[in-house]
Each structure stands twice: as C-alpha cells, then as structure tokens.
Scaffold this motif. Structure first.
Motif, PDB file in Angstrom:
ATOM      1  N   LEU A   1       0.958  -1.184  -0.009  1.00 19.13           N
ATOM      2  CA  LEU A   1       0.077  -0.157  -0.090  1.00 19.13           C
ATOM      3  C   LEU A   1       0.959   1.411  -0.249  1.00 19.13           C
ATOM      4  O   LEU A   1       1.999   1.513   0.867  1.00 19.13           O
ATOM      5  CB  LEU A   1      -1.052  -0.061   1.333  1.00 19.13           C
ATOM      6  CG  LEU A   1      -2.027  -1.200   1.405  1.00 19.13           C
ATOM      7  CD1 LEU A   1      -2.561  -0.939   2.388  1.00 19.13           C
ATOM      8  CD2 LEU A   1      -2.904  -1.052   0.095  1.00 19.13           C
ATOM      9  N   SER A   2       0.582   2.340  -0.844  1.00 20.13           N
ATOM     10  CA  SER A   2       1.405   3.386  -0.904  1.00 20.13           C
ATOM     11  C   SER A   2       1.045   4.408   0.360  1.00 20.13           C
ATOM     12  O   SER A   2       0.033   4.112   1.021  1.00 20.13           O
ATOM     13  CB  SER A   2       0.712   4.255  -1.900  1.00 20.13           C
ATOM     14  OG  SER A   2      -0.449   4.706  -2.078  1.00 20.13           O
ATOM     15  N   ALA A   3       1.963   5.063   0.728  1.00 19.17           N
ATOM     16  CA  ALA A   3       1.576   6.083   2.054  1.00 19.17           C
ATOM     17  C   ALA A   3       0.545   6.920   1.775  1.00 19.17           C
ATOM     18  O   ALA A   3      -0.328   7.505   2.490  1.00 19.17           O
ATOM     19  CB  ALA A   3       2.985   6.937   1.982  1.00 19.17           C
ATOM     20  N   GLN A   4       0.235   7.503   0.446  1.00 14.78           N
ATOM     21  CA  GLN A   4      -0.674   8.129   0.114  1.00 14.78           C
ATOM     22  C   GLN A   4      -2.153   7.718   0.400  1.00 14.78           C
ATOM     23  O   GLN A   4      -2.805   8.261   0.798  1.00 14.78           O
ATOM     24  CB  GLN A   4      -0.590   8.756  -1.713  1.00 14.78           C
ATOM     25  CG  GLN A   4      -1.714   9.572  -1.851  1.00 14.78           C
ATOM     26  CD  GLN A   4      -1.855  10.988  -1.131  1.00 14.78           C
ATOM     27  OE1 GLN A   4      -0.686  11.661  -1.017  1.00 14.78           O
ATOM     28  NE2 GLN A   4      -3.062  11.348  -1.078  1.00 14.78           N
ATOM     29  N   LEU A   5      -2.332   6.417  -0.010  1.00 11.34           N
ATOM     30  CA  LEU A   5      -3.363   5.439  -0.217  1.00 11.34           C
ATOM     31  C   LEU A   5      -3.855   5.300   1.457  1.00 11.34           C
ATOM     32  O   LEU A   5      -4.935   5.576   2.031  1.00 11.34           O
ATOM     33  CB  LEU A   5      -3.347   4.341  -0.558  1.00 11.34           C
ATOM     34  CG  LEU A   5      -4.585   3.326  -0.666  1.00 11.34           C
ATOM     35  CD1 LEU A   5      -5.688   4.049  -1.210  1.00 11.34           C
ATOM     36  CD2 LEU A   5      -4.168   1.877  -1.067  1.00 11.34           C
ATOM     37  N   VAL A   6      -2.830   4.899   2.213  1.00 11.56           N
ATOM     38  CA  VAL A   6      -3.067   4.573   3.844  1.00 11.56           C
ATOM     39  C   VAL A   6      -3.427   6.102   4.478  1.00 11.56           C
ATOM     40  O   VAL A   6      -4.312   6.028   5.287  1.00 11.56           O
ATOM     41  CB  VAL A   6      -1.804   4.035   4.415  1.00 11.56           C
ATOM     42  CG1 VAL A   6      -1.941   4.239   5.800  1.00 11.56           C
ATOM     43  CG2 VAL A   6      -1.535   2.595   3.819  1.00 11.56           C
ATOM     44  N   ALA A   7      -2.596   7.017   3.997  1.00  8.40           N
ATOM     45  CA  ALA A   7      -3.016   8.383   4.437  1.00  8.40           C
ATOM     46  C   ALA A   7      -4.320   8.815   4.331  1.00  8.40           C
ATOM     47  O   ALA A   7      -5.101   9.026   5.129  1.00  8.40           O
ATOM     48  CB  ALA A   7      -2.131   9.565   4.233  1.00  8.40           C
ATOM     49  N   GLN A   8      -4.754   8.641   3.176  1.00 12.81           N
ATOM     50  CA  GLN A   8      -6.269   8.972   2.563  1.00 12.81           C
ATOM     51  C   GLN A   8      -7.077   8.296   3.408  1.00 12.81           C
ATOM     52  O   GLN A   8      -8.212   8.790   3.910  1.00 12.81           O
ATOM     53  CB  GLN A   8      -6.320   8.621   1.122  1.00 12.81           C
ATOM     54  CG  GLN A   8      -7.363   9.188   0.502  1.00 12.81           C
ATOM     55  CD  GLN A   8      -7.708   9.057  -1.052  1.00 12.81           C
ATOM     56  OE1 GLN A   8      -6.801   8.385  -1.362  1.00 12.81           O
ATOM     57  NE2 GLN A   8      -8.580   9.778  -1.562  1.00 12.81           N
ATOM     58  N   ARG A   9      -6.836   6.792   3.646  1.00 16.70           N
ATOM     59  CA  ARG A   9      -8.005   5.923   4.266  1.00 16.70           C
ATOM     60  C   ARG A   9      -7.826   6.338   5.474  1.00 16.70           C
ATOM     61  O   ARG A   9      -9.029   6.142   6.093  1.00 16.70           O
ATOM     62  CB  ARG A   9      -7.532   4.610   3.819  1.00 16.70           C
ATOM     63  CG  ARG A   9      -7.655   4.090   2.469  1.00 16.70           C
ATOM     64  CD  ARG A   9      -7.496   2.525   2.638  1.00 16.70           C
ATOM     65  NE  ARG A   9      -7.669   1.990   1.057  1.00 16.70           N
ATOM     66  CZ  ARG A   9      -7.286   0.739   0.450  1.00 16.70           C
ATOM     67  NH1 ARG A   9      -6.861  -0.060   1.645  1.00 16.70           N
ATOM     68  NH2 ARG A   9      -7.634   0.427  -0.354  1.00 16.70           N
ATOM     69  N   ALA A  10      -6.894   6.656   6.124  1.00 18.16           N
ATOM     70  CA  ALA A  10      -6.756   6.890   7.689  1.00 18.16           C
ATOM     71  C   ALA A  10      -7.289   8.504   7.879  1.00 18.16           C
ATOM     72  O   ALA A  10      -7.307   8.883   9.196  1.00 18.16           O
ATOM     73  CB  ALA A  10      -5.371   6.909   8.143  1.00 18.16           C
ATOM     74  N   GLY A  11      -7.527   9.332   6.931  1.00 14.69           N
ATOM     75  CA  GLY A  11      -7.935  10.678   7.145  1.00 14.69           C
ATOM     76  C   GLY A  11      -6.919  11.513   7.670  1.00 14.69           C
ATOM     77  O   GLY A  11      -7.255  12.454   8.511  1.00 14.69           O
TER      78      GLY A  11
ATOM     79  N   SER B   1      -2.686  13.544   6.542  1.00 10.67           N
ATOM     80  CA  SER B   1      -1.745  13.893   5.451  1.00 10.67           C
ATOM     81  C   SER B   1      -0.834  12.931   5.428  1.00 10.67           C
ATOM     82  O   SER B   1      -0.280  12.135   6.398  1.00 10.67           O
ATOM     83  CB  SER B   1      -1.054  15.297   5.833  1.00 10.67           C
ATOM     84  OG  SER B   1      -0.469  15.250   7.014  1.00 10.67           O
ATOM     85  N   ARG B   2      -0.074  12.720   4.234  1.00  9.24           N
ATOM     86  CA  ARG B   2       1.130  11.985   4.153  1.00  9.24           C
ATOM     87  C   ARG B   2       2.197  12.501   5.146  1.00  9.24           C
ATOM     88  O   ARG B   2       2.883  11.667   5.497  1.00  9.24           O
ATOM     89  CB  ARG B   2       1.859  12.098   2.806  1.00  9.24           C
ATOM     90  CG  ARG B   2       1.043  11.135   1.666  1.00  9.24           C
ATOM     91  CD  ARG B   2       1.485  11.314   0.572  1.00  9.24           C
ATOM     92  NE  ARG B   2       3.171  10.956   0.246  1.00  9.24           N
ATOM     93  CZ  ARG B   2       3.649  11.491  -0.605  1.00  9.24           C
ATOM     94  NH1 ARG B   2       3.247  12.303  -1.829  1.00  9.24           N
ATOM     95  NH2 ARG B   2       4.871  11.347  -0.552  1.00  9.24           N
ATOM     96  N   THR B   3       2.308  13.756   5.538  1.00  8.26           N
ATOM     97  CA  THR B   3       3.364  14.272   6.660  1.00  8.26           C
ATOM     98  C   THR B   3       3.007  13.471   8.015  1.00  8.26           C
ATOM     99  O   THR B   3       3.869  13.229   8.724  1.00  8.26           O
ATOM    100  CB  THR B   3       3.061  15.683   6.612  1.00  8.26           C
ATOM    101  OG1 THR B   3       3.390  16.298   5.406  1.00  8.26           O
ATOM    102  CG2 THR B   3       4.353  16.269   7.561  1.00  8.26           C
ATOM    103  N   THR B   4       1.598  13.450   8.144  1.00  8.54           N
ATOM    104  CA  THR B   4       1.222  12.729   9.507  1.00  8.54           C
ATOM    105  C   THR B   4       1.489  11.437   9.419  1.00  8.54           C
ATOM    106  O   THR B   4       2.187  10.738  10.711  1.00  8.54           O
ATOM    107  CB  THR B   4      -0.214  12.774   9.608  1.00  8.54           C
ATOM    108  OG1 THR B   4      -0.574  14.338   9.924  1.00  8.54           O
ATOM    109  CG2 THR B   4      -0.448  12.421  11.358  1.00  8.54           C
ATOM    110  N   LEU B   5       1.432  10.485   8.466  1.00  3.79           N
ATOM    111  CA  LEU B   5       1.780   9.153   8.424  1.00  3.79           C
ATOM    112  C   LEU B   5       3.332   9.166   8.455  1.00  3.79           C
ATOM    113  O   LEU B   5       3.625   7.999   8.979  1.00  3.79           O
ATOM    114  CB  LEU B   5       1.093   8.651   6.841  1.00  3.79           C
ATOM    115  CG  LEU B   5       1.400   7.108   6.758  1.00  3.79           C
ATOM    116  CD1 LEU B   5       0.804   6.446   7.779  1.00  3.79           C
ATOM    117  CD2 LEU B   5       1.015   6.656   5.481  1.00  3.79           C
ATOM    118  N   ARG B   6       4.009   9.965   7.857  1.00  8.90           N
ATOM    119  CA  ARG B   6       5.471  10.001   7.954  1.00  8.90           C
ATOM    120  C   ARG B   6       5.786  10.186   9.187  1.00  8.90           C
ATOM    121  O   ARG B   6       6.886   9.317   9.766  1.00  8.90           O
ATOM    122  CB  ARG B   6       6.029  10.977   6.997  1.00  8.90           C
ATOM    123  CG  ARG B   6       7.723  10.746   7.034  1.00  8.90           C
ATOM    124  CD  ARG B   6       8.249  11.873   6.147  1.00  8.90           C
ATOM    125  NE  ARG B   6       7.506  12.222   4.858  1.00  8.90           N
ATOM    126  CZ  ARG B   6       7.056  13.192   4.518  1.00  8.90           C
ATOM    127  NH1 ARG B   6       7.246  14.357   5.230  1.00  8.90           N
ATOM    128  NH2 ARG B   6       6.525  13.629   3.461  1.00  8.90           N
TER     129      ARG B   6
END
Length: 106
Positions: A32-42, A44-49
C-alpha cells in the motif's frame, strides 16, 4: 502561546521508533502506498510519515486509524490488559488514607 511538550525518555523513544517501523513494514508488506493509507486514515502524508518515524507528538487516535487501515486494530486490545503491578497492589488491599468528615462541626 507556545505549545507545551514533555521530555521523552530514551526507552520511550525507542519503543515509538520500533512501533513506527513496524507500521511502515506492515504497510509495505501489503503493498500500500503512503498516499493511500494516509487518505484512508483521514490524515496527511506528513502525519503518516511522522507515525512511521515514531514521533511522540502524533495522537494515539492517528496511530489507531493507521492500524485500522492495515487491519491491525486488534493489536491495540492487549495494551495494558495484564497489569501485574496494579493487580498486586489490589490484592494487597493497601489501606487508603483516612479523610476527615465533610460535615462542619456544630
């Protein structure tokens, strides 16, 4: 107004770093891409990072959202379940401090 932060102990920093690495590995294993997981988790990619880096400033809710997206939400259930010290203190039935009556003297 400046935001108050607490000092993180080295042991806690290591635990959060390991947790972040485990989350990242779980995401990569699922391809799964970081973009997809971040989007599903509601988030930003910055927060996921920040989560994958184990940063302490991220809310536990954000960590839980990512775990939910990865199908790992059941891993949260055992947290603090087996409280050995708490059970020993409860079993010892340590006396509590006596308190004065709330009634005013007559």
């Amino acid at each position: 107004m400046a935001r108050k932060t607490t000092v993180q102990l080295p042991a806690l920093k290591r635990l959060l770093k390991d947790l972040g690495e485990n989350i990242k590995l779980a995401r990569l294993r699922r391809k799964l891409s970081a973009q997809l997981v971040a989007q599903r988790a509601g988030m930003s990619r910055t927060t996921l990072r920040a989560i994958e880096n184990g940063e302490a400033g991220v809310t536990i809710g954000a960590y839980a959202n990512v775990l939910m997206c990865l199908g790992l939400e059941k891993d949260l259930a055992p947290v603090a379940r087996d409280d050995e010290l708490g059970r020993k203190l409860q079993d010892a039935d340590l006396p509590t401090r006596a308190r004065a009556s709330k009634k005013a003297p007559r």
